[in-house]
Design a protein around this motif. Structure first.
Motif, PDB file in Angstrom:
ATOM      1  N   SER A 132       1.016  -1.003   0.196  1.00  0.00           N
ATOM      2  CA  SER A 132       0.019   0.116  -0.384  1.00  0.00           C
ATOM      3  C   SER A 132       1.107   0.935  -0.095  1.00  0.00           C
ATOM      4  CB  SER A 132      -0.673   0.039   1.630  1.00  0.00           C
ATOM      5  OG  SER A 132      -0.276   0.025   2.343  1.00  0.00           O
ATOM      6  N   PHE A 133       0.430   1.980  -0.457  1.00  0.00           N
ATOM      7  CA  PHE A 133       1.640   3.698  -0.411  1.00  0.00           C
ATOM      8  C   PHE A 133       1.663   3.983   1.169  1.00  0.00           C
ATOM      9  CE2 PHE A 133      -1.469   4.198  -4.247  1.00  0.00           C
ATOM     10  CZ  PHE A 133      -0.272   3.968  -5.394  1.00  0.00           C
ATOM     11  N   ARG A 134       0.750   4.467   1.907  1.00  0.00           N
ATOM     12  CA  ARG A 134       1.392   4.540   3.263  1.00  0.00           C
ATOM     13  C   ARG A 134       2.447   2.928   4.022  1.00  0.00           C
ATOM     14  NH1 ARG A 134      -1.731   2.867   8.158  1.00  0.00           N
ATOM     15  NH2 ARG A 134      -2.732   0.790   7.135  1.00  0.00           N
ATOM     16  N   PHE A 135       2.470   1.714   3.486  1.00  0.00           N
ATOM     17  CA  PHE A 135       3.549   0.991   3.822  1.00  0.00           C
ATOM     18  C   PHE A 135       4.601   1.481   3.307  1.00  0.00           C
ATOM     19  CE2 PHE A 135       0.434  -2.401   5.184  1.00  0.00           C
ATOM     20  CZ  PHE A 135       0.153  -1.905   5.999  1.00  0.00           C
ATOM     21  N   LEU A 136       4.669   1.773   2.104  1.00  0.00           N
ATOM     22  CA  LEU A 136       5.488   2.451   0.989  1.00  0.00           C
ATOM     23  C   LEU A 136       6.621   2.999   2.053  1.00  0.00           C
ATOM     24  CD1 LEU A 136       7.609   2.497  -1.697  1.00  0.00           C
ATOM     25  CD2 LEU A 136       6.033   3.847  -2.883  1.00  0.00           C
ATOM     26  N   GLU A 137       5.655   4.326   2.229  1.00  0.00           N
ATOM     27  CA  GLU A 137       5.825   5.906   3.075  1.00  0.00           C
ATOM     28  C   GLU A 137       6.697   4.767   4.415  1.00  0.00           C
ATOM     29  OE1 GLU A 137       3.544   9.559   2.880  1.00  0.00           O
ATOM     30  OE2 GLU A 137       4.679   9.878   5.147  1.00  0.00           O
ATOM     31  N   ARG A 138       6.197   4.560   5.376  1.00  0.00           N
ATOM     32  CA  ARG A 138       6.717   3.561   6.226  1.00  0.00           C
ATOM     33  C   ARG A 138       7.748   3.283   6.131  1.00  0.00           C
ATOM     34  NH1 ARG A 138       2.486   1.330  10.162  1.00  0.00           N
ATOM     35  NH2 ARG A 138       0.812   2.310  10.192  1.00  0.00           N
ATOM     36  N   ALA A 139       7.637   2.072   5.322  1.00  0.00           N
ATOM     37  CA  ALA A 139       8.209   1.359   4.718  1.00  0.00           C
ATOM     38  C   ALA A 139       9.962   2.373   4.937  1.00  0.00           C
ATOM     39  CB  ALA A 139       8.581   0.520   3.511  1.00  0.00           C
ATOM     40  N   ILE A 140      10.058   2.919   3.636  1.00  0.00           N
ATOM     41  CA  ILE A 140      11.155   3.806   3.744  1.00  0.00           C
ATOM     42  C   ILE A 140      11.506   4.662   4.586  1.00  0.00           C
ATOM     43  CG2 ILE A 140      11.324   6.291   2.281  1.00  0.00           C
ATOM     44  CD1 ILE A 140      10.015   4.711  -0.085  1.00  0.00           C
ATOM     45  N   ASN A 141      10.621   5.817   5.094  1.00  0.00           N
ATOM     46  CA  ASN A 141      11.589   5.570   6.824  1.00  0.00           C
ATOM     47  C   ASN A 141      12.099   5.150   7.238  1.00  0.00           C
ATOM     48  OD1 ASN A 141      10.104   8.917   5.228  1.00  0.00           O
ATOM     49  ND2 ASN A 141       8.296   8.336   6.680  1.00  0.00           N
ATOM     50  N   PHE A 142      11.766   4.173   7.845  1.00  0.00           N
ATOM     51  CA  PHE A 142      11.958   3.315   8.494  1.00  0.00           C
ATOM     52  C   PHE A 142      13.952   3.241   8.307  1.00  0.00           C
ATOM     53  CE2 PHE A 142      13.180  -0.632   9.264  1.00  0.00           C
ATOM     54  CZ  PHE A 142      13.914  -0.797  10.640  1.00  0.00           C
ATOM     55  N   GLU A 143      13.645   2.565   6.828  1.00  0.00           N
ATOM     56  CA  GLU A 143      14.663   2.292   5.892  1.00  0.00           C
ATOM     57  C   GLU A 143      15.636   2.995   5.845  1.00  0.00           C
ATOM     58  OE1 GLU A 143      15.773  -0.465   5.966  1.00  0.00           O
ATOM     59  OE2 GLU A 143      17.848  -0.465   4.437  1.00  0.00           O
ATOM     60  N   VAL A 144      15.681   4.629   6.150  1.00  0.00           N
ATOM     61  CA  VAL A 144      16.342   5.588   5.615  1.00  0.00           C
ATOM     62  C   VAL A 144      17.198   5.753   7.637  1.00  0.00           C
ATOM     63  CG1 VAL A 144      16.569   8.475   6.044  1.00  0.00           C
ATOM     64  CG2 VAL A 144      15.249   7.066   4.144  1.00  0.00           C
ATOM     65  N   GLU A 145      16.217   5.940   8.120  1.00  0.00           N
ATOM     66  CA  GLU A 145      16.778   5.903   9.470  1.00  0.00           C
ATOM     67  C   GLU A 145      17.396   4.805   9.888  1.00  0.00           C
ATOM     68  OE1 GLU A 145      16.221   8.047  11.940  1.00  0.00           O
ATOM     69  OE2 GLU A 145      14.998   9.330   9.967  1.00  0.00           O
ATOM     70  N   ARG A 146      17.099   3.976   9.948  1.00  0.00           N
ATOM     71  CA  ARG A 146      18.535   2.498  10.002  1.00  0.00           C
ATOM     72  C   ARG A 146      19.654   2.808   9.202  1.00  0.00           C
ATOM     73  NH1 ARG A 146      19.895  -2.363   7.717  1.00  0.00           N
ATOM     74  NH2 ARG A 146      19.445  -1.501   5.997  1.00  0.00           N
ATOM     75  N   GLN A 147      19.462   3.293   8.213  1.00  0.00           N
ATOM     76  CA  GLN A 147      20.750   3.167   7.086  1.00  0.00           C
ATOM     77  C   GLN A 147      21.489   4.565   8.460  1.00  0.00           C
ATOM     78  OE1 GLN A 147      20.482   3.767   2.761  1.00  0.00           O
ATOM     79  NE2 GLN A 147      19.083   2.186   3.149  1.00  0.00           N
ATOM     80  N   ILE A 148      20.988   5.603   8.436  1.00  0.00           N
ATOM     81  CA  ILE A 148      21.159   6.780   8.913  1.00  0.00           C
ATOM     82  C   ILE A 148      22.414   5.857  10.470  1.00  0.00           C
ATOM     83  CG2 ILE A 148      21.721   9.072  10.411  1.00  0.00           C
ATOM     84  CD1 ILE A 148      19.165   9.639   7.851  1.00  0.00           C
ATOM     85  N   GLU A 195      21.854  -5.083  -0.386  1.00  0.00           N
ATOM     86  CA  GLU A 195      20.944  -6.371   0.055  1.00  0.00           C
ATOM     87  C   GLU A 195      19.196  -5.984  -0.456  1.00  0.00           C
ATOM     88  OE1 GLU A 195      21.224  -7.466   4.750  1.00  0.00           O
ATOM     89  OE2 GLU A 195      20.403  -5.581   5.414  1.00  0.00           O
ATOM     90  N   THR A 196      18.234  -7.425  -0.549  1.00  0.00           N
ATOM     91  CA  THR A 196      17.171  -6.634  -0.705  1.00  0.00           C
ATOM     92  C   THR A 196      16.654  -7.307   1.549  1.00  0.00           C
ATOM     93  OG1 THR A 196      17.627  -8.608  -2.539  1.00  0.00           O
ATOM     94  CG2 THR A 196      15.406  -7.855  -1.440  1.00  0.00           C
ATOM     95  N   ARG A 197      15.452  -5.779   1.195  1.00  0.00           N
ATOM     96  CA  ARG A 197      15.022  -6.246   2.574  1.00  0.00           C
ATOM     97  C   ARG A 197      12.994  -6.406   2.606  1.00  0.00           C
ATOM     98  NH1 ARG A 197      18.519  -5.322   6.806  1.00  0.00           N
ATOM     99  NH2 ARG A 197      16.714  -4.242   7.920  1.00  0.00           N
ATOM    100  N   LEU A 198      13.350  -6.999   3.359  1.00  0.00           N
ATOM    101  CA  LEU A 198      11.294  -7.488   3.143  1.00  0.00           C
ATOM    102  C   LEU A 198      10.998  -6.315   4.504  1.00  0.00           C
ATOM    103  CD1 LEU A 198      10.648 -10.126   1.682  1.00  0.00           C
ATOM    104  CD2 LEU A 198       9.658 -10.628   4.591  1.00  0.00           C
ATOM    105  N   TYR A 199       9.620  -5.692   3.934  1.00  0.00           N
ATOM    106  CA  TYR A 199       9.046  -4.884   4.798  1.00  0.00           C
ATOM    107  C   TYR A 199       8.370  -5.769   5.987  1.00  0.00           C
ATOM    108  CZ  TYR A 199       5.980  -1.187   7.047  1.00  0.00           C
ATOM    109  OH  TYR A 199       5.562  -0.153   8.156  1.00  0.00           O
ATOM    110  N   ASP A 200       7.868  -5.160   6.823  1.00  0.00           N
ATOM    111  CA  ASP A 200       6.748  -6.270   7.936  1.00  0.00           C
ATOM    112  C   ASP A 200       5.691  -5.122   8.451  1.00  0.00           C
ATOM    113  OD1 ASP A 200       5.370  -7.090  10.095  1.00  0.00           O
ATOM    114  OD2 ASP A 200       7.152  -9.362  10.679  1.00  0.00           O
ATOM    115  N   ALA A 201       5.257  -5.163   8.133  1.00  0.00           N
ATOM    116  CA  ALA A 201       3.842  -3.872   8.262  1.00  0.00           C
ATOM    117  C   ALA A 201       3.261  -4.223   9.614  1.00  0.00           C
ATOM    118  CB  ALA A 201       2.603  -4.305   7.437  1.00  0.00           C
ATOM    119  N   ASP A 202       3.867  -5.277  10.367  1.00  0.00           N
ATOM    120  CA  ASP A 202       3.208  -5.673  12.079  1.00  0.00           C
ATOM    121  C   ASP A 202       4.488  -4.943  12.044  1.00  0.00           C
ATOM    122  OD1 ASP A 202       0.214  -6.810  10.297  1.00  0.00           O
ATOM    123  OD2 ASP A 202       1.496  -8.520  10.668  1.00  0.00           O
ATOM    124  N   LEU A 203       5.182  -5.412  12.427  1.00  0.00           N
ATOM    125  CA  LEU A 203       6.220  -4.913  13.406  1.00  0.00           C
ATOM    126  C   LEU A 203       6.871  -3.140  12.526  1.00  0.00           C
ATOM    127  CD1 LEU A 203       8.616  -7.259  13.893  1.00  0.00           C
ATOM    128  CD2 LEU A 203       6.439  -6.762  15.385  1.00  0.00           C
TER     129      LEU A 203
END
Ligand code: ADP
Ligand code: MG
Length: 478
Positions: A219-235, A247-255
């Motif tokens: 979903s678009f909502r998850f797309l935004e969240r997944a990217i934001n999480f990943e940006v924070e993680r990389q920083i 690497e390839t990473r999987l987005y877990d919407a529940d967590l």
């Protein structure tokens, strides 16, 4: 430290053809497992794929809609890997010569500004089957219905600089493929899937940072969240002095997090090579021109027209044109100009869409069609009823009680515009509330609302609000 986000998207749009890309099997969603897979989809030896011309046409339409170069000669290639849901041992895709070359799309951001995102390419490929893990204990089921389903993979340049931009881009492509009728855009059913490539770099730096690719965002909502999480993680990784692993990473919407799926070292070497079973596809001007003539007015152009010709706000124009059916509905509700654009836009966006959302209905299932709403809006425009009464009429229309005119007639809702009738009602209310009149005349202006309410009530909500206000004001002044 100042970090900058860099995002490129790979979008898989399932093309809405009748049959598969290289076989005659149907692609309808939700069929019993393995009822829509024939010898070609099962990868039987000795069978030959044949390209579906309708699928080719859809890819070309996408290229035309994005001003992209159309590959006059394009080539299908085998992408080799082993997986149980891929019986052939390779996926037919395109590598060196895709059907659609570089193009671009304009995206509009929430603040109204716009930006160009470059498309690298779009190529045709077949989908794989599906492994079913849930229903079989200790075993997996294989459903090959999806094998051979036509996909258009749309690859962007790494031009997005925030999750919001990535979502705006994905929405733009989503709206576009639906406008040109090549994909139903259903994200829950997997007809429109986004993989996000994300990296960060220090502001001002020229080179891109190491990226990860996020899959499984539906979903678009998850797309935004997944990217934001990943940006924070990389920083966090970089600020801790470590480096980001490609690497390839999987987005877990529940967590609400991304998890490592496979790293570059484990990545497959697909050993692409041209598929000897399929000839290069050569297309001519006549084919391209015939498709160009079938393109509708595209969302960006329509949005611009709604703003410049109809005087809508950028926000309303964007909302209405994001969905072709909604834009069509809105234009039809204007009844050839008898209803003002602003009025129609308000009703379509607020009343109609609100009602549809509340009842979880799609526009196609709306009990009130555009013509019927248009008639109701004309009764507001010609002062037969007030906007408030119109909502009551709309409710009745929704409940299937008839057309706007029938309901207005049957319920006696015609607005009272007879000045003397309104004056008489005002006189009564004024006479019945002497202390409020005194207070009003003593400077308590707010009491006007009280009087308006009383007269409105006495009229059964039917007094013309503008006339009522004016008459009351005069009378109260004494
Ligand atoms: P691959 O062949 O591994 O899929 P590509 O070069 O085709 O890699 O890129 C895939 C996607 O990743 C494209 O959408 C591209 O814009 C994006 N991309 C490439 N490099 C980066 C990066 N450093 N940061 C973010 N996105 C990137
Ligand atoms: Mg790729």
């Amino acid at each position: 430290m100042q970090w900058e986000t860099v995002i490129g998207l790979e979008i898989h749009a399932q093309l809405s053809s009748q049959s598969k890309i290289f076989s005659g099997s149907a692609i309808a969603f939700g069929a019993e497992p393995n009822t829509q897979a024939n010898a070609v989809d099962l990868g039987m030896p000795g069978v030959l794929p044949v390209l579906n011309k309708a699928v080719l046409a859809m890819a070309v339409k996408f290229g035309l809609a994005t001003g992209a170069q159309i590959g006059r000669t394009s080539v299908f290639a085998r992408k080799n890997y082993f997986y149980p849901d891929l019986p052939k041992g390779y996926q037919i895709s395109q590598m060196d010569l895709p059907i659609v070359g570089p193009g671009e799309v304009e995206i509009t951001l929430e603040d109204g500004s716009s930006k160009i995102v470059r498309l690298t390419r779009a190529h045709l490929e077949e989908d794989a089957g599906k492994s079913l893990h849930e229903d079989y204990s200790g075993m997996s089921g294989i459903d090959l219905n999806r094998a051979g389903t036509p996909l258009l993979e749309i690859v962007s340049e790494p031009d997005m600089r925030s999750a919001k931009e990535a979502v705006a881009y994905a929405r733009t492509i989503h709206s576009l493929v639906r406008y040109i009728g090549i994909c139903d855009g259903n994200m829950q059913e997997g007809s429109f899937r986004c993989d996000a490539n994300v990296s960060v770099r220090l502001k001002g730096e020229e080179e891109y940072g190491t990226r990860t690719e996020i899959k499984n965002v539906n979903s678009f909502r998850f797309l935004e969240r997944a990217i934001n999480f990943e940006v924070e993680r990389q920083i966090d990784v970089l600020e801790a002095g470590k480096s980001v692993v490609q690497e390839t990473r999987l987005y877990d919407a529940d967590l609400d997090e991304t998890r490592s799926m496979r790293s570059k070292e484990e990545a497959n070497d697909y050993r692409y090579f041209p598929d000897p079973d399929l000839l290069p596809v050569v297309i001519d001007d006549a084919f391209i021109d015939s498709l160009r003539s079938t393109l509708p007015e595209l969302p960006a152009a329509r949005r611009a027209r709604f703003i410049s010709e109809l005087g809508l706000s950028a926000e309303d124009a964007g909302t209405l044109t994001a969905d072709r059916e909604l834009a069509d509905y809105f234009e039809a509700a204007m009844c050839g100009g008898k209803v003002k654009a602003k009025l129609a836009a308000n009703w379509v966006i607020v009343e109609l869409t609100g009602r549809l959302n509340k009842e979880n209905l799609s526009l196609a299932d709306s009990p009130v069609d555009a013509g019927a709403l248009g008639q109701l809006l004309q009764r507001i425009s010609d002062n037969t009823i007030s906007g408030k009464i119109a909502k009551q009429v709309f409710d009745a229309m929704w409940a299937g009680e008839g057309s706007a005119d029938e309901i207005i007639e049957a319920k006696g809702l015609v607005q009272i515009t007879d000045t003397s009738a309104i004056e008489a009602m005002c006189d009564e209310v004024i006479a019945a509330n002497p202390s409020q009149v005194e207070q009003y005349r003593g400077g308590k202006d707010k009491l006007l609302g009280f009087f308006v309410g009383q007269v409105m009530k006495a009229s059964g909500g039917k007094a013309n609000p503008a006339q009522l206000n004016e008459i009351l004001r005069k009378k109260l002044q004494g």
